[in-house]
Design a protein around this motif. Structure first.
Motif, PDB file in Angstrom:
ATOM      1  N   PRO A 288      57.812  21.484  13.871  1.00 22.62           N
ATOM      2  CA  PRO A 288      57.608  20.196  14.545  1.00 22.62           C
ATOM      3  C   PRO A 288      57.014  20.334  15.942  1.00 22.62           C
ATOM      4  O   PRO A 288      56.648  19.326  16.540  1.00 22.62           O
ATOM      5  CB  PRO A 288      59.021  19.594  14.600  1.00 22.62           C
ATOM      6  CG  PRO A 288      59.955  20.747  14.481  1.00 22.62           C
ATOM      7  CD  PRO A 288      59.246  21.815  13.712  1.00 22.62           C
ATOM      8  N   ASP A 289      56.903  21.555  16.441  1.00 15.85           N
ATOM      9  CA  ASP A 289      56.296  21.741  17.759  1.00 15.85           C
ATOM     10  C   ASP A 289      54.776  21.804  17.689  1.00 15.85           C
ATOM     11  O   ASP A 289      54.109  21.830  18.722  1.00 15.85           O
ATOM     12  CB  ASP A 289      56.803  23.050  18.403  1.00 15.85           C
ATOM     13  CG  ASP A 289      58.254  22.943  18.834  1.00 15.85           C
ATOM     14  OD1 ASP A 289      58.695  21.823  19.138  1.00 15.85           O
ATOM     15  OD2 ASP A 289      58.936  23.985  18.855  1.00 15.85           O
ATOM     16  N   LEU A 290      54.245  21.893  16.474  1.00 17.42           N
ATOM     17  CA  LEU A 290      52.793  22.062  16.326  1.00 17.42           C
ATOM     18  C   LEU A 290      52.233  20.981  15.407  1.00 17.42           C
ATOM     19  O   LEU A 290      52.852  20.610  14.420  1.00 17.42           O
ATOM     20  CB  LEU A 290      52.486  23.432  15.724  1.00 17.42           C
ATOM     21  CG  LEU A 290      52.828  24.627  16.612  1.00 17.42           C
ATOM     22  CD1 LEU A 290      52.931  25.891  15.783  1.00 17.42           C
ATOM     23  CD2 LEU A 290      51.778  24.788  17.701  1.00 17.42           C
ATOM     24  N   LEU A 291      51.064  20.525  15.736  1.00 18.62           N
ATOM     25  CA  LEU A 291      50.407  19.538  14.880  1.00 18.62           C
ATOM     26  C   LEU A 291      49.743  20.285  13.725  1.00 18.62           C
ATOM     27  O   LEU A 291      49.441  21.474  13.833  1.00 18.62           O
ATOM     28  CB  LEU A 291      49.345  18.783  15.683  1.00 18.62           C
ATOM     29  CG  LEU A 291      49.871  18.091  16.950  1.00 18.62           C
ATOM     30  CD1 LEU A 291      48.723  17.531  17.773  1.00 18.62           C
ATOM     31  CD2 LEU A 291      50.833  16.973  16.570  1.00 18.62           C
TER      32      LEU A 291
END
Lengths: 490, 494
Positions: A288-291
């Motif tokens: 969830p920290d990266l698109l």
């Protein structure tokens, strides 16, 4: 021997065939790590290339290094593979002290590169296509050092977070030779692309081997995965060991268990590491920290136009333009610097075939003996070209050239200088050679009589004598011609 | 003269500007108030020396004409924000003694705008909770008490230290984070204003992560204007957070007091839940009337997937937390309990370091991500999350903003609901959908209930339309005229 037969392994109860797939971890050439700005360089004091992100400090977030993505796309294009415009970084969760965040950021369901094909070159000059299933980007873990303290394990995080490309082949490989050819080809492609240096000793190219055995043409058997095999030699030994182990197991009524095994380079065996039941549940889920990683056609195209000539294209050109055999070509193109060396030698309209022979037999033979890479060759391409020029314009013979070559290796001097100083120039003066031959005939009348009586083989004796007299410097063509005339009594 | 600690941030900035008092004076009064109110247990670490240093430096800056948005204003920092050189624990024992070498982007932005930091305020451990009873450093007590009883009540959670400090007038404002309601619910039950901006508005860099796809920082303060000032200072794109959004931060203050004539306000029928206190309904209706009076048009809307929001949230948030908290393994920082081997060291460390609620959520999260359960739980929850977001997208075709209650009731007594996590989770029923959809949400005090405890209204906006929340919020604030303060007698008596 038919082509199929070379894949057959003889068991007690009949024929077997290996089915092999490789997972290769290739370290991406990049200044910084996959998700942080720390140096990705090999070596350095332990824990000297570690950022807050790499160390998994609270509140730290990964930021994708776009250059590493370009490198992966470039590699994918080099593998004739589909580039996925949508891919996702996921977390692979497990606990280990050299994994600071407790998860490795990897790609699972949606890799950046999909299906591709690598053509491998076999020793008999034939080729085979090996399928690539996928290529994905992931972080490397740190290194646990178990040998620094009697009780403790130390952790070096320099490598933690460095970008890796995991390249997964289809189970298309059938022999050790193919595995070796596949790794070499993959390494060559990445070296040509400048996306991975392929250095197996430094761990920049690591390999896991998936192997099963089956009766020829039957369904796939149960496979094992062997980890920790870090040189082509070890891989070949591991394959041989694992195939025999599986065959013996089945033939004695046992069953192959799906498991992860570890190569033990000390004893040259594979050992069970964990079974399928003990396998980690990695609990993959999208990070969830990266698109999600999205690439446009335009971006992919921009990378495509930067692709250099790749090994297969070079091979085609070498065979066409230089008229070389498939095998010679595959040797020359196996490493980018070697191909470049050859092209420098063959420049100036030197004979391509002769140049290939010199590079492959003499130069590579010498480097092999000295344990050197082409980059460290004591003879430059220009120097070797100079030597070939002397053969081509009849200044020296091929035989003398080999001596000159040895001196060049020792001294680093140019061929012209050596030939000049040592007086190795070929004698092409017909009058001088004729005089020598006359002397030889006069001194060996008995042999002359025998020869004239039908002992043709003695011709070699006279050539030898002539060479001896001239310390090998006489032009062999002229000697032959004159000898024939004189012995015939003309 | 009004006590300095009773001033709003806006009024204090005005007073500082006019030279009526200095930041040093303002800060000294707040430090005194913090000391007097230790009975609340709001702070994990007080930083009075640092605060005075910052205040003095701020006064110097002001003299030289450099005045930031929060110039000289004493603020309490939720202990989830990493602060350079000041212990940061996320209210967990596992991080006791951990002192970051770095400053979170949000707190750095605030320092850059002249903030004075009074200290680190408590929260539910790793921001998991709605009552501030899971902190590893003791419960935070609300300054509020019900009429005629002296039972200790919750300040809400997880930003309970923040809400207690701001409502008790010991900090002018506080930072919070909101994963499922952790800014809005505490603001609601303590009679103050809190806004969770759109996901991506504030950087998460340096904020200890709970559930990365839901966490968002925001302010708690005593007026809508103060929240606007604070958010202005906190927000902004950050290259270090890939999920922060590169959009200009508008001037939030500029919209305060603007007319809302003709604005369409949605009233979602699904928020009329069973067991909701009649007073909540009454307050909601009051809010509707205030907006009508101000010229807004009220529109009945439906958000059909609301009933799945809580279940969805309690799958996704634990899933992410189970992974986010893996780094607290005792290997590199924080506390370690040595075992006989590596696995036992992990087990002992995490068993000693994490409280029950955190362990419960790690277990739930691990379960829903496990092989064989992933599709049934995690994947399905992701799908429902998309449907919940779509509900809002559809609604915003008809309306400009949505009005709901913030919580199903006022502050409960500490100890209640503690035996049943499910009851506790219901506290977030109105706030959770907003996080799942990534929308901005504001809570502001509307009235006191029969027990004399504050109740809050929630405004939900379109993505990146915090301006409408501030505009409508200032209208409601004016209409409500909420001036009630907790009686601090019992606090200061201790």
């Amino acid at each position: 021997m038919t082509k199929e037969n070379k894949y057959i392994l003889q068991g007690q109860t009949g024929d077997w065939e290996m089915v092999i797939g490789l997972e290769i971890h290739a370290q991406v050439i990049s200044n910084s790590k996959l998700f942080s700005g720390s140096q990705a360089e090999f070596g350095g004091e332990p824990n000297s290339h570690v950022s807050l992100v790499d160390a998994g400090m609270p509140g730290m977030l990964p930021v994708l290094n776009a250059y590493c993505v370009d490198q992966a796309v470039k590699t994918g294009l080099g593998l004739n593979a589909q580039i996925n415009k949508y891919s996702v970084f996921e977390r692979k969760n497990y606990f280990y002290p050299d994994l600071p965040t407790g998860y490795q950021i990897s790609q699972s369901q949606y890799p950046v590169v999909g299906n591709g094909i690598v053509e491998i070159d076999l020793e008999d000059g034939t080729t085979r296509e090996i399928g690539i299933e996928r290529l994905h980007l992931e972080q490397d873990a740190g290194k646990s050092l178990h040998d620094q303290h009697p009780q403790k394990t130390y952790v070096d995080l320099n490598r933690a977070g460095v970008a890796l490309m995991e390249i997964v082949s289809k189970p298309d490989l059938r022999s050790g030779e193919e595995v070796s050819a596949y790794i070499k080809k993959l390494r060559a492609i990445m070296q040509y692309l400048d996306t991975c240096d392929g250095n197996m000793e430094q761990g920049n190219l690591r390999c896991d081997v998936n192997l099963s055995v089956r009766r020829p043409g039957a369904e796939y058997g149960t496979r094992t995965e062997t980890k920790n095999v870090n040189s082509i030699r070890n891989i070949l030994m591991a394959i041989e060991y694992e195939a025999s182990r599986q065959i013996e197991l089945i033939e004695s009524g046992g069953k192959v268990v799906q498991e992860t095994r570890l190569w033990d380079p000390g004893q040259n065996i594979t050992r069970s590491m964990r079974s399928k039941e003990e396998a980690h549940d990695y609990r993959y889920f999208p990070d969830p920290d990266l698109l999600p990683l999205e690439l446009s056609d335009d971006e992919i195209e921009q990378i495509r136009v930067t692709l250099p000539e790749l090994p297969d294209q070079k091979k085609k050109r070498f065979m066409q333009d230089y008229g070389l055999s498939a095998y010679d070509t595959s040797v020359l193109i196996s490493e980018k610097p070697l191909a470049a060396f050859y092209e420098a030698v063959v420049a100036n309209k030197r004979d391509a075939k002769r140049a290939a022979n010199w590079v492959i037999s003499e130069l590579l033979g010498m480097l092999n003996k000295q344990g050197k890479e082409i980059e460290d060759s004591p003879i430059s391409a220009e120097q070797l070209g100079g030597l070939i020029d002397l053969i081509q314009d009849n200044t020296i013979s091929g035989k003398i050239a080999k001596d000159v070559f040895s001196i060049m290796v020792e001294t680093g001097d140019d061929a012209v200088k050596i030939v000049e100083e040592k007086g190795l120039k070929q004698i092409t003066d017909t009058g001088a050679i004729e005089k020598i031959i006359d002397d030889i005939i006069a001194a060996n009348l008995a042999q002359v009589a025998d020869y004239r009586g039908g002992k043709d083989k003695l011709f070699g004796f006279f050539v030898g004598q002539a060479m001896k007299q001239t310390q090998g410097k006489a032009n062999p063509d002229i000697i032959n011609e004159l000898l024939k005339k004189k012995l015939a009594g003309e | 003269m009004t006590k300095l600690t009773d001033l709003t941030i806006a009024a204090a900035l005005n007073g500082l500007n006019k030279g009526e008092f200095t930041s040093a004076e303002l800060t000294r009064d707040h430090i005194g108030a913090v000391e007097n109110a230790r009975a609340l247990n709001a702070f994990i670490v007080e930083t009075p020396e640092l605060a005075m240093e910052q205040a003095t430096a701020s006064d110097e800056r002001r003299k030289s004409g450099r005045v930031g948005l929060l110039e000289g204003i004493p603020i309490a920092m939720k202990d989830l924000f990493c602060t350079k050189g000041v212990q940061t624990t996320a209210a967990s024992k596992i991080l006791k003694g951990f002192t970051p070498t770095y400053e979170s982007t949000v707190s750095q932005n605030m320092l850059d705008q002249g903030m004075v930091m009074l200290g680190k305020v408590s929260l539910d451990e790793f921001a998991m909770g709605s009552a501030n009873i899971t902190s590893g450093y003791g419960n935070v007590i609300s300054p509020w008490r019900a009429n005629g009883d002296d039972k200790q009540r919750i300040p809400g959670g997880s930003s309970g230290g923040s809400s207690a400090a701001v409502s008790a007038r010991i900090a002018m404002g506080a930072t919070g984070t909101d994963t499922g309601g952790s800014i809005r619910q505490p603001a609601s039950v303590t009679g103050i204003v809190g806004i969770k901006p759109t996901y991506g508005r504030c950087s998460r860099w340096g904020v200890v992560a709970f559930a990365s796809s839901l966490d968002q920082a925001g302010p708690l303060a005593r007026s809508v204007e103060d929240c606007a000032i604070m958010l202005q200072a906190m927000a902004g794109w950050d290259q270090k957070d890939s999920t922060s959004v590169n959009m200009p931060v508008p001037d939030f203050k500029a919209v305060l007091g603007q007319s809302i004539k003709g604005l369409k306000v949605g009233i979602p029928k699904e928020y009329r839940v069973d067991g909701m206190a009649p007073e909540i309904d009454k307050m909601w209706q009051q809010g509707i009337d205030w907006l009508k009076d101000a010229g807004a048009e009220i529109v009945d809307i439906s958000l059909p997937h609301t009933k799945y929001a809580l279940a969805t949230y309690y799958i996704l948030a634990p899933a992410e937390c189970s992974s986010n908290l893996a780094r607290y393994d005792g290997m590199r920082y924080g506390n370690r309990v040595e075992g006989k081997d590596l696995n036992e060291t992990y087990e002992l460390t995490r068993a000693a370091g994490f409280g029950d609620e955190v362990q419960r959520r790690i277990l739930m999260g691990t379960y829903v991500l496990s092989a064989g359960y992933y599709d049934a739980y995690y994947l399905k929850a992701q799908k429902i999350r998309a449907l919940i977001a779509r509900d809002f997208t559809e609604a915003y075709k008809q309306v400009d903003v949505i009005l709901t209650p913030t919580t199903p009731g006022s502050a409960f007594v500490i100890g209640e609901k503690q035996d049943d996590p499910l009851k506790m989770y219901l506290e977030d029923v109105f706030t959770v959908p907003v996080n799942l959809a990534g929308l901005p949400g504001m809570s502001l005090p509307a009235m006191l209930d029969d027990k004399g405890l504050p109740l809050g209204l929630q405004l939900i906006g379109r993505p990146f339309d915090e301006e409408t929340l501030f505009k409508v919020g200032s209208v409601l604030e004016k209409a409500a005229g909420f001036t009630a303060k907790p009686d601090m007698g019992w606090v200061n008596a201790k």
